[in-house]
Structures are given as C-alpha cells and as structure tokens.
Design an enzyme around this catalytic site. Structure first.
Site, PDB file in Angstrom:
ATOM      1  N   PRO A  56       0.813  -1.232   0.000  1.00 36.16           N
ATOM      2  CA  PRO A  56       0.000   0.000   0.000  1.00 36.16           C
ATOM      3  C   PRO A  56       0.839   1.270   0.000  1.00 36.16           C
ATOM      4  CG  PRO A  56       0.161  -0.842   2.215  1.00 36.16           C
ATOM      5  CD  PRO A  56       0.951  -1.797   1.344  1.00 36.16           C
ATOM      6  N   GLY A  57       1.862   1.314  -0.854  1.00 35.02           N
ATOM      7  CA  GLY A  57       2.801   2.434  -0.829  1.00 35.02           C
ATOM      8  C   GLY A  57       2.164   3.795  -1.035  1.00 35.02           C
ATOM      9  N   ARG A  58       1.310   3.913  -2.070  1.00 34.48           N
ATOM     10  CA  ARG A  58       0.708   5.219  -2.353  1.00 34.48           C
ATOM     11  C   ARG A  58      -0.126   5.721  -1.185  1.00 34.48           C
ATOM     12  NH1 ARG A  58      -3.348   6.221  -7.359  1.00 34.48           N
ATOM     13  NH2 ARG A  58      -4.038   4.172  -6.650  1.00 34.48           N
ATOM     14  N   TYR A  99      -3.408  11.491 -17.610  1.00 33.12           N
ATOM     15  CA  TYR A  99      -4.654  10.731 -17.454  1.00 33.12           C
ATOM     16  C   TYR A  99      -5.681  11.424 -16.563  1.00 33.12           C
ATOM     17  CZ  TYR A  99      -1.320   8.893 -13.962  1.00 33.12           C
ATOM     18  OH  TYR A  99      -0.342   8.757 -13.013  1.00 33.12           O
ATOM     19  N   CYS A 126       4.729  24.813 -22.529  1.00 28.84           N
ATOM     20  CA  CYS A 126       4.227  25.267 -23.824  1.00 28.84           C
ATOM     21  C   CYS A 126       3.024  24.474 -24.323  1.00 28.84           C
ATOM     22  CB  CYS A 126       5.343  25.222 -24.863  1.00 28.84           C
ATOM     23  SG  CYS A 126       6.003  23.571 -25.165  1.00 28.84           S
ATOM     24  N   TYR A 154       4.420   9.303  -6.800  1.00 29.77           N
ATOM     25  CA  TYR A 154       4.539   9.395  -8.258  1.00 29.77           C
ATOM     26  C   TYR A 154       5.053  10.736  -8.765  1.00 29.77           C
ATOM     27  CZ  TYR A 154       1.664   5.230  -7.893  1.00 29.77           C
ATOM     28  OH  TYR A 154       1.179   4.005  -7.544  1.00 29.77           O
TER      29      TYR A 154
END
Length: 202
Positions: A56-58, A99, A126, A154
């Site tokens: 469950p890293g995130r 995304y 840009c 991330y």
C-alpha cells in the site's frame, strides 16, 4: 495446476483521497475482500493458504506530500474564467495531462480565508498544461503560495526536465523542523551531459 505458493504478493493499487469526493477503501477493507476471495479459492482447489502480501505504498506516501507553487500572473477573461499561472506544472506533475488526475489545493498564505474565487490553475509549459481545471480558491494574487495536496506518490518519480526545466527541491518537514532531502536542480545540472562535437566547435 496444483502448485502451492508460499507467498502471494497482490502488489499495490490502494487509492487515496485526492479530492473530497474520493472514497477509497481502507487497508483493512481491501485486505478483507482479498483474504475472503483467497480463502474461498484455495479451499475450492484444495490448496494451502499462502502468506498474503499487499503493497500500500501510495496510501502511505501520497497524502504525506504537498507541492508548493509560487503564483504568477492571474488573468481574468470576462465571461469565460480566471486563470492562475504557477511556476511549475507538466514537468513536476504530468499526471493531470497524462490521465486526468485530479487534485485539491489552497492558497497557503491565505488558508483561513473563504474560498470565493473560481479559477483554473495552469502550469507554465508550452503544451496544454492544466494542473487543476476548476477549483474555488481564496482571493489569489501574484506572489501567493499555492499548496497542492496528495503529491507524495509518483510526482517526483515522474518529474522530468521537460522544456529544460530544472526539477524542484524536496523538503522533509516534521515537528516544526525542515530539512532539504533532494536539492533543487540548476542550469549546471541541465547542461552537465551536453557535448558539442569537435567538428562543430569553433
């Protein structure tokens, strides 16, 4: 095939609440669902139950990170919207562009004021560089500090030198103390590996 595994690693994937509308499961809820399915399937196949591993890293590091931007120009287009430009964007957080990842933010130096100003937060690159398409902020002005939440997972790993932008520093804050744990990049870092072929040098 009758192969008994001593361990079964289900990997990651446990989400976090990037916005107030997100309702991800807790670690216990996720483990309960997976464990129930594992017990049922192993019993049906006559197999032993392996040691179950989750990553469950995130859910641990995601909420621990906050990205701070300095607000640049604030431009109101009557009848359309107000744009708030910041000194980062696609290079330090490509997730919204890749995304459609969503985030919440506040004007850190005006955190106690009401959020009465609907805006779009734009980066300075840009291409189409929209960090937050629609959000209500405190009355934001050039020079303010915008804090974007849940950027611990991330973001730094996906950061790049897009448009030749140096990556920002990373600071560890705890118990009222702050320490730089990743130094800010500078021009010398961007050109460190550049080479001019001898045949082109004059």
């Amino acid at each position: 095939h009758g192969v008994e595994l001593p361990e079964l690693d289900m990997g990651g994937g446990l989400g976090i609440a990037y916005t107030s509308e997100d309702t991800p499961p807790t670690t216990d809820e996720l483990a309960e669902v997976i464990a129930e399915a594992l017990l049922t399937s192993t019993a049906a196949q006559g197999l032993g139950v392996p040691r179950l591993i989750l990553e469950p890293g995130r859910s641990i590091v995601g909420p621990a990170g906050v990205t701070l931007y300095t607000v640049g120009p604030v431009k109101e287009i009557p009848g359309v919207r107000t744009y708030v430009a910041v000194d980062g964007g696609l290079s330090d957080n490509p997730r919204p562009a890749l995304y459609g990842a969503e985030y919440e933010a506040i004007v850190a130096n005006k955190a106690n004021l009401p959020r009465t100003m609907p805006v779009r937060v734009a980066g300075k690159h840009c291409e189409t560089d929209t960090l937050i398409p629609e959000i209500a902020l405190q009355a934001v002005e050039e020079g303010d500090v915008l804090a974007v939440f849940c950027t611990g997972a991330y973001n730094y790993a996906m950061a790049s030198n897009y448009n030749r932008f140096p990556r920002p520093a990373m600071v560890l804050v705890r118990d009222g103390k702050a320490d730089v744990i990743v130094e800010r990049e500078g021009l010398e870092d961007l050109v460190r590996h550049d080479r001019i072929p001898a045949r082109l040098a004059r």
